[in-house]
Design an enzyme around this catalytic site. Structure first.
Site, PDB file in Angstrom:
ATOM      1  N   HIS A 150      17.507  46.031  36.187  1.00 21.27           N
ATOM      2  CA  HIS A 150      17.416  45.154  35.021  1.00 21.27           C
ATOM      3  C   HIS A 150      16.087  44.393  35.025  1.00 21.27           C
ATOM      4  O   HIS A 150      16.003  43.290  35.560  1.00 21.27           O
ATOM      5  CB  HIS A 150      18.580  44.162  35.039  1.00 21.27           C
ATOM      6  CG  HIS A 150      19.926  44.819  35.015  1.00 21.27           C
ATOM      7  ND1 HIS A 150      20.507  45.354  36.147  1.00 21.27           N
ATOM      8  CD2 HIS A 150      20.794  45.040  33.997  1.00 21.27           C
ATOM      9  CE1 HIS A 150      21.684  45.863  35.827  1.00 21.27           C
ATOM     10  NE2 HIS A 150      21.889  45.692  34.534  1.00 21.27           N
TER      11      HIS A 150
ATOM     12  N   HIS B  91      22.511  40.211  37.319  1.00 21.38           N
ATOM     13  CA  HIS B  91      21.826  41.481  37.018  1.00 21.38           C
ATOM     14  C   HIS B  91      20.312  41.317  37.143  1.00 21.38           C
ATOM     15  O   HIS B  91      19.610  42.291  37.392  1.00 21.38           O
ATOM     16  CB  HIS B  91      22.214  42.027  35.631  1.00 21.38           C
ATOM     17  CG  HIS B  91      21.921  41.089  34.496  1.00 21.38           C
ATOM     18  ND1 HIS B  91      22.808  40.105  34.109  1.00 21.38           N
ATOM     19  CD2 HIS B  91      20.861  40.979  33.657  1.00 21.38           C
ATOM     20  CE1 HIS B  91      22.295  39.432  33.082  1.00 21.38           C
ATOM     21  NE2 HIS B  91      21.113  39.943  32.787  1.00 21.38           N
TER      22      HIS B  91
ATOM     23  N   ARG C 267      59.414  27.846  44.895  1.00 28.04           N
ATOM     24  CA  ARG C 267      59.834  26.625  44.209  1.00 28.04           C
ATOM     25  C   ARG C 267      61.163  26.142  44.778  1.00 28.04           C
ATOM     26  O   ARG C 267      61.400  24.942  44.918  1.00 28.04           O
ATOM     27  CB  ARG C 267      60.007  26.909  42.719  1.00 28.04           C
ATOM     28  CG  ARG C 267      60.618  25.746  41.986  1.00 28.04           C
ATOM     29  CD  ARG C 267      60.931  26.053  40.522  1.00 28.04           C
ATOM     30  NE  ARG C 267      61.475  24.867  39.884  1.00 28.04           N
ATOM     31  CZ  ARG C 267      62.597  24.846  39.173  1.00 28.04           C
ATOM     32  NH1 ARG C 267      63.274  25.954  38.975  1.00 28.04           N
ATOM     33  NH2 ARG C 267      63.032  23.726  38.641  1.00 28.04           N
TER      34      ARG C 267
ATOM     35  N   ILE D 207      19.274  37.677  23.424  1.00 20.95           N
ATOM     36  CA  ILE D 207      19.541  39.100  23.594  1.00 20.95           C
ATOM     37  C   ILE D 207      20.658  39.313  24.616  1.00 20.95           C
ATOM     38  O   ILE D 207      20.683  38.655  25.657  1.00 20.95           O
ATOM     39  CB  ILE D 207      18.264  39.839  24.091  1.00 20.95           C
ATOM     40  CG1 ILE D 207      17.211  39.950  22.980  1.00 20.95           C
ATOM     41  CG2 ILE D 207      18.579  41.221  24.655  1.00 20.95           C
ATOM     42  CD1 ILE D 207      17.538  40.948  21.886  1.00 20.95           C
TER      43      ILE D 207
ATOM     44  N   SER E 251      53.811  19.940  41.576  1.00 23.12           N
ATOM     45  CA  SER E 251      54.512  21.215  41.796  1.00 23.12           C
ATOM     46  C   SER E 251      53.960  21.972  42.993  1.00 23.12           C
ATOM     47  O   SER E 251      54.691  22.680  43.679  1.00 23.12           O
ATOM     48  CB  SER E 251      54.374  22.118  40.567  1.00 23.12           C
ATOM     49  OG  SER E 251      54.917  21.488  39.441  1.00 23.12           O
TER      50      SER E 251
ATOM     51  N   HIS F  96      56.348  32.997  33.735  1.00 25.28           N
ATOM     52  CA  HIS F  96      56.016  32.177  34.902  1.00 25.28           C
ATOM     53  C   HIS F  96      56.509  32.794  36.211  1.00 25.28           C
ATOM     54  O   HIS F  96      56.386  32.171  37.259  1.00 25.28           O
ATOM     55  CB  HIS F  96      56.606  30.774  34.733  1.00 25.28           C
ATOM     56  CG  HIS F  96      55.837  29.917  33.776  1.00 25.28           C
ATOM     57  ND1 HIS F  96      55.498  30.346  32.513  1.00 25.28           N
ATOM     58  CD2 HIS F  96      55.317  28.663  33.901  1.00 25.28           C
ATOM     59  CE1 HIS F  96      54.815  29.396  31.906  1.00 25.28           C
ATOM     60  NE2 HIS F  96      54.686  28.362  32.724  1.00 25.28           N
TER      61      HIS F  96
END
Ligand code: TPP
Ligand code: MG
Length: 707
Positions: A77, A117, A564, A236, A428, A517
């Site tokens: 590139h 790149h 859980r 670009i 949680s 979930h």
């Protein structure tokens, strides 16, 4: 300006500005070009400035090396490195604090090439500034087997490359993580030892990727003023003009997220230098939109998307050489240019030596060395052993997420490097140790990050934290949403960095929230990532052991899959070693002669396996149970150990509330598998286990039908 005078060369930009009226530019002011004098001298004061090649020549050196290396490789590139050569030249000769010969210096500025790149930009810079091992031969070997110059920059492969990039956008979030680490360690160790910046170059593609939104919002909220993003604003992408697919006002977007922004001509050295100097002064992260032409310098292809990803071709290269007035053969770099660049590469040497002196005299020296070593203090593991001994005694029935939280309660205070967080699921995920301060401006001493609902950026920022060093990041979300952080987990595995993902709600045991979930394919898909260690502990003892094992894996990320729902203790007797660290082990032996069946399981389903064993034993069927908390660690054991654990029982049955994929290697094609065959459903967890047939009876049945 830093208190140690680390960015003095940026004053050169200021001096150049005396050529024009002193108008204070507004934030996104488009500056008028500098007078046609790009000769901002590189030489330190006292040297003859006229002897130093102008910046344009230094930048052309990058351009020529790029087009020649890509031509030699027949792929690559060239467009981006040629377009950003001017910006990079000013950055590396005037702003970046580094000593090219010491790419691991802890207090160096970090440089991230998010649009990976454009790797030849980084390789050319590493060669020109004199990074270890980066010889001209390596540039000739661009993209070849065994070279230091792979297609995209790879961390731990090429000295001086701070992170692996290529998946667009991730580099921005990784840079955010690096900037977070710097601020936190600065709070811990002070300006004398930690005082650096993170500079990242990105392209249009990076800014289109969703992760950029997550990352810039987080960085803005945290006011990470040591972070500067240089956007290659070249209009670009591969398919053509950016306008084909995007019309976002990026400066407005960044401003909305709390960044300071500036627009410059990316080919005007004065504007570039001034913008870098401006960035250093801001109280928030900075975006510099550098308007550039892709393939800048090429004879006929400047600004054309054809320069993005293929060699320019012999004729174009010859014409470009003529246009640039570059008479040197491919891979021949005149001494004057090399030595000017090498001088730039040594700019930070004095600062590095001064830093080393300060470190020697600092009362923090030992603590900083310990933090940077990444080693786990022995005392932490002693504490954890005591915790495990107590668990074996008390045999608590806990959700493994809660058990993980209890392990953290022990580890977190004993390991000052642990740096936690969650993507808005703190309660949680059980990731917050009570009393922990939150990481935030202006103090940054806290060790817990409110990442917000940004799993991808959290994963990439965790990589940046780990790459920076001095901290050990962990972060929580639901296992099912590891799909959102997976690209970052993959890069962590590829780079070999220790980022610990706390992934709770690990099965249909989630219950009422339903199939969106409930992970079913996630264990299999994460286990497929090389160098990622997926742990699924069965009880509180295993949860603590898995934490210890994950922390011990210094060159690998880990994923802890945690339940859980509560689950009974399965480890009822003390062990003399960390059994989970072996990956798999015999949890219950068969009684009454040779085992007729072996039951394999992980996590919460081990309780079912143990019940099934008791029933089978009661019926006179000798049955053993093997716990397999981490397949990847089991793979690293000796063949004899693995053979012994797998055993020779004629019947093998596995139970896991996920898909069968992968289990055949342990149970064989004809082995029994009790688990999921498709998505889950919304109902209480106990009902779901029944409806999907993940029961003690099913395990017993799977054995009996195979006897
Ligand atoms: C996540 C991701 N998607 C797609 C690609 C493939 N890709 C590489 S470069 C590129 C275009 C990027 O455009 P821009 O950043 O503007 O690069 P420029 O052409 O300006 O160098 C694409 C789509 C990638 N590397 N990463
Ligand atoms: Mg572009």
């Amino acid at each position: 300006m830093s208190r140690h005078g680390l960015y003095p060369d940026l004053r050169l930009g200021e001096r150049a500005r005396t050529h024009r009226p002193a108008t204070a530019p507004s934030e996104d002011h488009i500056e008028t070009p500098m007078p046609a004098d790009d000769h901002i001298p590189l030489a330190p004061s006292g040297a003859d400035p006229a002897a130093a090649p102008p910046l344009s020549i230094l930048a052309d050196a990058i351009r020529v090396l790029t087009m020649d290396a890509v031509e030699q490789a027949t792929c690559g590139h060239p467009g981006m490195p040629m377009g950003m050569a001017d910006v990079a030249t000013v950055l590396f000769t005037k702003a970046l604090k580094y000593d090219a010969a010491a790419p691991d210096w802890a207090d160096r500025d970090r440089f991230v090439l998010s649009n990976g790149h454009g790797s030849m930009l980084q390789y050319a810079l590493l060669y020109l500034t004199g990074a270890p091992g980066m010889t001209m031969e390596q540039l000739k070997d661009f993209r070849q087997w065994g070279s230091l110059t792979p297609g995209h920059p790879e961390y731990s492969h090429t000295p001086g490359v701070e992170t692996t990039t290529g998946p667009l956008g991730q580099g921005i979030a990784t840079a955010v993580g690096m900037a977070m680490a710097e601020r936190h360690l600065n709070a811990r160790f002070g300006d004398d030892l930690v005082d650096h910046r993170t500079w990242a170059i990105c392209g249009d593609g990076c800014l289109m990727e969703g992760i950029s939104h997550e990352a810039i919002a987080l960085a803005g909220r945290l006011k990470l003023n040591r972070l500067c993003l240089l956007w290659d604003d070249n209009d670009i992408t591969i398919d053509g003009a950016v306008s084909l697919s995007d019309g976002v006002d990026q400066l407005l977007r960044f401003k909305a997220a709390g960044w300071a922004t500036k627009r410059i001509d990316g080919h005007d050295y004065g504007q570039i230098a001034r913008a870098l100097r401006w960035a250093v002064r801001q109280d928030r992260p900075t975006l510099i939109a550098c308007k550039t032409k892709i393939g800048k310098g090429s004879a006929t292809l400047e600004g054309h998307h054809d320069t993005h990803g293929k060699a320019l071709g012999k004729a174009e290269i010859a014409a470009t050489r003529a246009k640039l007035g570059w008479s040197h053969d491919p891979f021949v770099m005149p001494d004057a240019i090399v030595s000017a660049w090498r001088r730039a590469g040594r700019r930070g040497r004095v600062a590095r030596r001064a830093w080393a002196q300060r470190l020697k005299q600092s009362p923090h020296a030992n603590a900083l060395h310990q933090a940077l070593s990444g080693d786990i203090p022995a005392a932490a593991l002693v504490d954890l052993d005591a915790h495990i001994a107590k668990l074996v005694e008390t045999k608590p029935a806990l959700a493994t997420r809660a058990a993980s939280g209890k392990a953290l309660d022990v580890l977190f205070p004993a390991i000052p490097e642990l740096f936690g967080g969650s993507a808005d699921l703190t309660g949680s995920n059980n990731t917050l140790v009570k009393g922990t301060a939150v990481f935030d401006a202006p103090g940054y001493a806290g060790r817990y990050v409110n990442y917000g609902i940004r799993e991808h950026a959290m994963g990439a920022a965790m990589n940046g934290l780990a790459l920076h060093g001095g901290v050990i990041p962990y972060g929580g979300t639901f296992l099912v949403f590891a799909d959102y952080s997976r690209p970052a987990i993959r890069l962590a595995a590829l780079m070999g960095v220790r980022a610990i993902h706390v992934l709770t709600h690990d099965s249909i045991g989630v219950g009422e929230d339903g199939p969106t979930h409930q992970p079913v394919e996630h264990l299999a898909s994460l286990r497929a990532i090389p160098n990622l260690y997926v742990f699924r502990p069965a009880d509180a003892v295993e949860a603590a052991e898995c934490w210890a094992a994950a922390l011990a894996l210094k060159a690998s990320p880990s994923a802890l899959a945690l339940s859980r729902q509560a689950t009974p203790a399965v480890r009822l007797a003390p062990a003399s070693e960390n059994l989970s660290a072996k990956g798999a082990y015999e949890l219950r032996a068969a009684e009454g002669g040779e085992a007729k069946a072996t039951l394999f399981g992980t996590g919460t389903e081990l309780a079912l396996a143990l019940e099934a064993r008791d029933r089978l034993q009661a019926e006179g069927i000798s049955t053993r149970v093997v716990s397999m908390p981490c397949w990847a660690l089991f793979e690293t054991q000796s063949p004899a150990y693995r053979q012994a654990v797998i055993g020779a029982a004629p019947v093998r049955v596995a139970v896991e509330a996920g898909l069968r994929m992968g289990w055949d290697r342990f149970i064989g094609e004809h082995g029994g598998f009790v688990g999921m065959t498709g998505f889950g459903a919304s109902a209480p967890a106990s009902r779901l286990y029944k409806e999907f047939g993940i029961t003690t009876e099913a395990v017993v049945e799977a054995v009996k039908t195979r006897l």
